[in-house]
Design a protein around this motif. Structure first.
Motif, short mmCIF file in Angstrom:
data_model
loop_
_atom_site.label_atom_id
_atom_site.label_comp_id
_atom_site.label_asym_id
_atom_site.label_seq_id
_atom_site.Cartn_x
_atom_site.Cartn_y
_atom_site.Cartn_z
N ARG A 1 -10.25 10.65 -4.45
CA ARG A 1 -11.07 9.87 -2.89
C ARG A 1 -10.84 11.66 -1.96
NH1 ARG A 1 -8.48 6.44 0.91
NH2 ARG A 1 -6.43 6.41 0.61
N ASP A 2 -11.55 11.06 -0.28
CA ASP A 2 -10.35 12.32 0.38
C ASP A 2 -9.81 11.52 0.54
OD1 ASP A 2 -12.60 14.28 0.08
OD2 ASP A 2 -14.69 13.19 1.21
N THR A 3 -9.19 12.54 1.89
CA THR A 3 -7.79 12.02 2.11
C THR A 3 -7.72 12.92 3.89
OG1 THR A 3 -6.48 11.43 0.76
CG2 THR A 3 -5.17 11.26 2.83
N PRO A 4 -8.45 12.35 4.93
CA PRO A 4 -8.60 13.26 6.09
C PRO A 4 -7.27 13.92 6.39
CG PRO A 4 -9.86 11.66 6.43
CD PRO A 4 -9.06 11.13 5.11
N PHE A 5 -6.87 15.45 6.28
CA PHE A 5 -6.01 15.66 7.30
C PHE A 5 -4.86 15.19 8.15
CE2 PHE A 5 -7.15 19.03 3.83
CZ PHE A 5 -6.08 19.72 3.27
N GLY A 6 -3.82 14.40 7.60
CA GLY A 6 -3.18 13.97 9.07
C GLY A 6 -3.29 12.28 8.64
N GLU A 7 -3.76 11.76 7.46
CA GLU A 7 -3.94 10.50 8.03
C GLU A 7 -3.54 10.14 6.24
OE1 GLU A 7 -7.57 8.67 8.60
OE2 GLU A 7 -8.03 9.73 10.16
N GLY A 8 -2.50 10.75 5.79
CA GLY A 8 -2.16 10.60 4.45
C GLY A 8 -1.39 9.06 5.11
N ASN A 9 0.38 9.15 5.39
CA ASN A 9 0.74 8.33 5.20
C ASN A 9 0.53 7.52 6.05
OD1 ASN A 9 2.81 9.42 3.43
ND2 ASN A 9 3.89 10.39 5.14
N ASP A 10 0.05 7.41 7.34
CA ASP A 10 -0.71 6.73 8.31
C ASP A 10 -1.37 5.61 7.48
OD1 ASP A 10 1.01 7.88 10.30
OD2 ASP A 10 -1.01 8.52 11.23
N HIS A 11 -2.20 6.10 6.57
CA HIS A 11 -3.41 5.14 5.99
C HIS A 11 -2.72 4.03 5.01
CE1 HIS A 11 -7.04 3.66 3.78
NE2 HIS A 11 -5.84 3.61 2.60
N LYS A 12 -1.51 4.78 4.77
CA LYS A 12 -0.93 4.30 3.70
C LYS A 12 -0.40 2.13 4.16
CE LYS A 12 -0.22 8.09 0.73
NZ LYS A 12 1.54 8.53 0.30
N VAL A 13 0.42 2.95 5.46
CA VAL A 13 1.60 2.04 6.30
C VAL A 13 0.38 1.26 6.80
CG1 VAL A 13 2.48 1.90 8.27
CG2 VAL A 13 3.21 3.90 6.42
N ARG A 14 -0.95 1.93 6.76
CA ARG A 14 -1.96 0.09 7.63
C ARG A 14 -2.09 -0.74 6.88
NH1 ARG A 14 -4.11 5.04 10.61
NH2 ARG A 14 -5.72 5.05 8.82
N ARG A 15 -2.88 0.23 5.07
CA ARG A 15 -2.79 -0.71 4.22
C ARG A 15 -1.80 -1.46 3.92
NH1 ARG A 15 -6.40 -3.79 1.02
NH2 ARG A 15 -6.65 -2.50 -0.94
N VAL A 16 -1.10 -0.91 3.81
CA VAL A 16 0.21 -2.19 3.50
C VAL A 16 0.83 -3.52 4.79
CG1 VAL A 16 2.46 -2.71 3.11
CG2 VAL A 16 1.37 -0.75 2.01
N GLN A 17 0.61 -2.98 6.05
CA GLN A 17 0.68 -3.50 7.03
C GLN A 17 -0.71 -4.90 6.93
OE1 GLN A 17 0.28 -0.84 9.88
NE2 GLN A 17 2.84 -1.21 10.09
N ASP A 18 -1.85 -4.32 6.63
CA ASP A 18 -3.29 -4.83 7.05
C ASP A 18 -3.05 -6.23 6.39
OD1 ASP A 18 -4.45 -3.71 8.52
OD2 ASP A 18 -5.60 -2.54 7.25
N ILE A 19 -2.50 -6.16 4.44
CA ILE A 19 -2.31 -6.99 3.81
C ILE A 19 -1.30 -8.14 3.76
CG2 ILE A 19 -1.27 -7.52 1.31
CD1 ILE A 19 -2.37 -4.63 0.61
N LEU A 20 -0.39 -7.21 4.44
CA LEU A 20 0.50 -8.43 5.33
C LEU A 20 -0.05 -9.23 6.28
CD1 LEU A 20 3.79 -5.80 5.11
CD2 LEU A 20 3.23 -8.00 3.80
N ALA A 21 -0.54 -8.35 7.06
CA ALA A 21 -1.14 -9.44 8.16
C ALA A 21 -2.17 -10.55 7.62
CB ALA A 21 -1.98 -8.92 9.77
N LYS A 22 -2.80 -10.47 6.62
CA LYS A 22 -3.43 -11.19 5.98
C LYS A 22 -2.97 -12.18 4.93
CE LYS A 22 -7.59 -8.42 5.18
NZ LYS A 22 -8.56 -7.50 4.01
#
Length: 120
Positions: free
Chosen positions: A92-113
């Motif tokens: 899938r497309d991963t915009p340059f500069g969003e690799g780790n940020d996206h991964k961290v946000r995804r986990v944070q969203d799961i924890l928040a839910k």
């Protein structure tokens, strides 16, 4: 498929540069020197307690780690050992500069839910 304009894979790396044989048990000066190199690289990086996350085109990421070695050797380290873990993906497309940020946000969203859902 995710790639830069010159078909270089986008890489997310985690590395820990370990100077060996310095007179000081602290490696803070050497780590600071490596961070200076990374600042000049133009790549996205984040220092953490046991290393550095680094993102960008594979060739630039590997060059930046090489340049860190050269700079730390120039400061007097006779030997350096570096542990490197590198990930890439092309499904899938991963915009340059969003690799780790996206991964961290995804986990944070799961924890928040899960923290806002009613207990069973």
């Amino acid at each position: 498929m995710s790639s830069s304009s010159d078909n270089d894979l986008y890489a997310v790396a985690d590395f820990c540069l370990i100077p060996i044989g310095t007179a000081n048990p602290s490696v803070a000066e050497e780590v600071a020197e490596c961070q200076r190199v990374l600042e000049k690289s133009g790549l996205k990086f984040t220092l953490h307690g046991y290393g550095t996350n680094l993102e960008g085109p594979w060739s630039q990421v590997s060059k930046a780690i090489h340049d860190c070695h050269a700079a730390v050797h120039a400061k007097g380290a006779l030997r350096i050992a570096t542990d490197i873990r590198i990930g890439t993906r092309v499904d899938r497309d991963t915009p340059f500069g969003e690799g780790n940020d996206h991964k961290v946000r995804r986990v944070q969203d799961i924890l928040a839910k899960s923290s806002t859902s009613p207990e069973s």
